[in-house]
Design a protein around this motif. Structure first.
Motif, PDB file in Angstrom:
ATOM      1  N   TYR A 114      56.893  35.637  -7.137  1.00  0.00           N
ATOM      2  CA  TYR A 114      55.946  34.893  -8.246  1.00  0.00           C
ATOM      3  C   TYR A 114      55.779  33.361  -7.960  1.00  0.00           C
ATOM      4  N   GLY A 139      55.271  29.623  -7.249  1.00  0.00           N
ATOM      5  CA  GLY A 139      54.031  28.860  -7.009  1.00  0.00           C
ATOM      6  C   GLY A 139      54.552  27.604  -6.386  1.00  0.00           C
ATOM      7  N   CYS A 140      55.711  27.402  -5.920  1.00  0.00           N
ATOM      8  CA  CYS A 140      56.195  26.017  -5.438  1.00  0.00           C
ATOM      9  C   CYS A 140      55.934  26.119  -3.971  1.00  0.00           C
ATOM     10  N   GLY A 160      62.679  21.763  -5.604  1.00  0.00           N
ATOM     11  CA  GLY A 160      62.869  22.850  -4.183  1.00  0.00           C
ATOM     12  C   GLY A 160      61.416  23.816  -4.466  1.00  0.00           C
ATOM     13  N   GLY A 161      61.362  24.839  -3.778  1.00  0.00           N
ATOM     14  CA  GLY A 161      62.458  25.276  -2.807  1.00  0.00           C
ATOM     15  C   GLY A 161      63.751  25.400  -3.519  1.00  0.00           C
ATOM     16  N   GLU A 165      68.039  21.264  -9.031  1.00  0.00           N
ATOM     17  CA  GLU A 165      67.687  22.699  -9.482  1.00  0.00           C
ATOM     18  C   GLU A 165      68.642  23.608  -8.409  1.00  0.00           C
ATOM     19  N   GLN A 179      64.684  33.119 -14.520  1.00  0.00           N
ATOM     20  CA  GLN A 179      63.479  33.726 -14.642  1.00  0.00           C
ATOM     21  C   GLN A 179      63.503  34.943 -15.401  1.00  0.00           C
ATOM     22  N   ARG A 227      63.838  38.875  -6.687  1.00  0.00           N
ATOM     23  CA  ARG A 227      64.939  37.824  -7.049  1.00  0.00           C
ATOM     24  C   ARG A 227      66.021  38.708  -7.612  1.00  0.00           C
ATOM     25  N   ASP A 275      65.863  27.973 -16.234  1.00  0.00           N
ATOM     26  CA  ASP A 275      64.275  28.259 -15.972  1.00  0.00           C
ATOM     27  C   ASP A 275      64.017  30.013 -16.307  1.00  0.00           C
ATOM     28  N   ALA A 319      52.174  31.555 -13.702  1.00  0.00           N
ATOM     29  CA  ALA A 319      51.117  30.926 -13.459  1.00  0.00           C
ATOM     30  C   ALA A 319      50.615  31.672 -12.254  1.00  0.00           C
TER      31      ALA A 319
HETATM   32  C1  LIG Z   1      60.813  24.898  -7.819  1.00  0.00           C
HETATM   33  S1  LIG Z   1      61.585  26.139  -8.580  1.00  0.00           S
HETATM   34  C2  LIG Z   1      63.113  25.807  -8.314  1.00  0.00           C
HETATM   35  C3  LIG Z   1      63.926  27.224  -8.468  1.00  0.00           C
HETATM   36  C4  LIG Z   1      65.309  26.942  -8.119  1.00  0.00           C
HETATM   37  N1  LIG Z   1      65.469  26.327  -6.723  1.00  0.00           N
HETATM   38  C5  LIG Z   1      65.881  28.508  -7.517  1.00  0.00           C
HETATM   39  O1  LIG Z   1      65.701  28.712  -6.557  1.00  0.00           O
HETATM   40  O2  LIG Z   1      66.476  28.958  -8.607  1.00  0.00           O
HETATM   41  C6  LIG Z   1      61.314  25.565 -10.356  1.00  0.00           C
HETATM   42  C7  LIG Z   1      61.008  26.546 -11.321  1.00  0.00           C
HETATM   43  O3  LIG Z   1      59.577  26.871 -11.511  1.00  0.00           O
HETATM   44  C8  LIG Z   1      59.307  27.946 -12.116  1.00  0.00           C
HETATM   45  N2  LIG Z   1      58.255  28.604 -11.417  1.00  0.00           N
HETATM   46  C9  LIG Z   1      58.036  28.858 -10.041  1.00  0.00           C
HETATM   47  N3  LIG Z   1      56.950  29.636  -9.908  1.00  0.00           N
HETATM   48  C10 LIG Z   1      56.021  29.681 -11.169  1.00  0.00           C
HETATM   49  C11 LIG Z   1      54.888  30.396 -11.600  1.00  0.00           C
HETATM   50  N4  LIG Z   1      54.180  30.874 -10.580  1.00  0.00           N
HETATM   51  N5  LIG Z   1      54.685  30.278 -12.719  1.00  0.00           N
HETATM   52  C12 LIG Z   1      55.558  29.597 -13.688  1.00  0.00           C
HETATM   53  N6  LIG Z   1      56.719  29.171 -13.430  1.00  0.00           N
HETATM   54  C13 LIG Z   1      57.048  29.359 -11.927  1.00  0.00           C
HETATM   55  C14 LIG Z   1      60.303  28.764 -12.065  1.00  0.00           C
HETATM   56  O4  LIG Z   1      61.055  28.824 -13.395  1.00  0.00           O
HETATM   57  C15 LIG Z   1      61.487  28.024 -11.113  1.00  0.00           C
HETATM   58  O5  LIG Z   1      62.610  28.070 -11.670  1.00  0.00           O
END
Ligand SMILES: C[S@@+](CC[C@H](N)C(=O)[O-])C[C@H]1O[C@@H](n2cnc3c(N)ncnc32)[C@H](O)[C@@H]1O
Length: 451
Positions: free
Chosen positions: A65, A67-68, A110-111, A143, A170, A182, A207, A241
């Motif tokens: 899922y 988006g980062c 991150g990541g 994070e 999540q 995950r 999150d 997203a």
């Molecule tokens: C950069 S991520 C970091 C997560 C953390 N490092 C981990 O792996 O547990 C930050 C947050 O963005 C949210 N996120 C990532 N992709 C997303 C998406 N496509 N739509 C909505 N939220 C998203 C998730 O909740 C995630 O925990």
């Protein structure tokens, strides 16, 4: 007509204005960038201090899922070269500053920051802090993926001053976890939470995402019941997203499994009700906090802020972003780093700023950003004073008439109030103010859907 259907169009999340796709086609020159950083630093280092965001992109496996901006690898020899490059980049900023920086905030994102060993994180943060002053009210956060956050990570970062931790949960449902690749057990999350609290961490964020494939009303309730056992201080409840044209990993599940429109919004509403029963207050469009949490207190004091990382209670004018894809914000300008590790290394090794796009805000941008921040953080804005006005506002008001007819907002001659019923559509309201979006409507889909 059903309001969710009517207003569920693609739209920005407004973590900045102008939004990234609408930044100037030509980025600021390096000299312009340096002077924007320097101006902001001189204006606020002594009074407020500065913030640092560090992007640590590596993950051991792909959450589909996501988006980062990530780089998937199980090879940990990537750690040291990346730390070395980050420290070189920080050195470039130190060369711009004419006095010792005062650090108010550090956030590791991150990541998966906890992909890095405690020793390497210690080296990175230790070196940054060795040439800085730490503000008395400093806040350091990171994070963490519950599966690879060890006691040593928690202890090392705590000793460096980290007191806040954001865990990527999540969803706890095994079917949802499997389809998004995950898998993490409740027991594991519980272990990390207990260890962190025993060490002395004062704030834990979870999150969560609604709108993931296979989520149902029941599965969301089950997840929130589990969350409530661990009682994090804060919860980010993000709208999923779906942007498969940028993140092909999202094509690994089928779109038919995604809850959409009213069903997706219902998941949010159910979550909101449960969080409220559990003692959390809704903050902005997608956060919840206990009444003892600083985010809740910021709302009460009218001090809630929003930046590239979402809602925050503390704010500095200058935020330096280090590492691939990081965005720096000088208040007068934005700059984003290149997204590929190799390109980042090449530029850093040539002693060049790794910024590939950016934007210097003009007077109209500064005024519109203020109104968008007010709408996102205070649910109202006004433009009585000349410095709060620009030509575009007259046009913006015309784009709000439909929402006024739908009783979502109250519109007075110089004042806009967002009604409670308009909370799902805050992004639509901001879009009315978004001059750059109206002047240059996208010809292909740039943003995820609002709901
Ligand atoms: C950069 S991520 C970091 C997560 C953390 N490092 C981990 O792996 O547990 C930050 C947050 O963005 C949210 N996120 C990532 N992709 C997303 C998406 N496509 N739509 C909505 N939220 C998203 C998730 O909740 C995630 O925990």
């Amino acid at each position: 007509m059903n309001l969710i259907k009517k207003y569920n169009i693609p739209g920005p999340r407004y973590t900045s204005y102008p939004t990234v796709p609408y930044w100037d086609a030509t980025p600021p020159t390096i000299e312009q960038w340096k002077s924007s950083v320097k101006r902001s630093f001189i204006e606020t280092n002594a009074s407020d201090g500065i913030s640092i965001y560090i992007h640590l992109p590596f993950c051991e496996s792909l959450c589909t899922y996501c988006g980062c901006n990530t780089r998937i690898t199980v090879n940990h020899t990537v750690e040291m070269p990346y730390i070395t490059a980050l420290l070189k980049e920080w050195k470039m900023y130190l060369n711009i500053f004419e006095e010792t920086p005062r650090i108010k905030e550090i956030h590791l994102g991150g990541g998966t920051p906890t992909f890095f060993s405690p020793e390497h994180l210690n080296q990175l943060i230790g070196e940054i802090l060795s040439a800085s002053i730490i503000c008395s009210d400093a806040e350091f956060s990171f994070e963490a993926h519950p599966n690879n956050t060890t006691f040593e990570h928690l202890q090392t970062l705590y000793k460096l001053g980290f007191k806040r931790l954001s865990l990527g949960i999540q969803d706890f449902d095994p079917k949802v976890q499997a389809i998004v690749n995950r898998i993490q057990s409740f027991e594991n999350v519980e272990k990390v939470v207990n260890q962190a609290r025993n060490i002395g961490y004062t704030s834990i964020n979870f999150d969560l995402i609604y709108g993931l494939p296979l989520q149902t009303r029941k599965s969301v309730i089950d997840t929130i019941n589990k969350v409530n056992i661990l009682k994090p201080n804060r919860i980010a409840f993000y709208s999923y997203a779906h942007v498969p044209w940028v993140k092909p990993g999202q094509r690994k599940f089928t779109e038919a499994d995604l809850p959409v429109d009213e069903e997706k919004r219902a998941l949010y509403e159910i979550g909101k009700e449960k969080f409220s029963e559990n003692g959390y207050s809704e903050i902005g469009m997608d956060h919840f906090a206990l009444k003892t949490d600083t985010l809740f207190k910021a709302v009460e004091k009218g001090k809630l802020h929003r930046n590239f990382m979402g809602y925050t209670h503390s704010y500095t004018q200058l935020m330096v972003g280090l590492g691939i894809s990081s965005i720096s914000d000088t208040w007068y300008g934005y700059g984003q780093n290149v997204k590929k590790v190799e390109e980042y290394y090449d530029l850093i090794n040539n002693n060049e700023f790794p910024i590939f796009k950016g934007h210097l805000l003009n007077t109209e941008d500064l005024i519109i950003r203020k109104h968008i921040l007010n709408i996102m953080c205070k649910y109202e804005t006004s433009w009585e004073k000349p410095e709060e006005q620009c030509e575009w506002l007259y046009e913006a008001v015309t784009h709000l008439s439909e929402m006024e007819k739908d009783h979502l907002i109250e519109l007075h001659p110089f004042h806009l109030i967002v009604k409670k019923s308009a909370r799902p559509f805050i992004r639509n309201i901001c879009m009315a103010f978004d001059a750059r979006l109206w002047r240059n409507a996208p010809t292909s889909q740039l943003f995820s859907s609002i709901v």
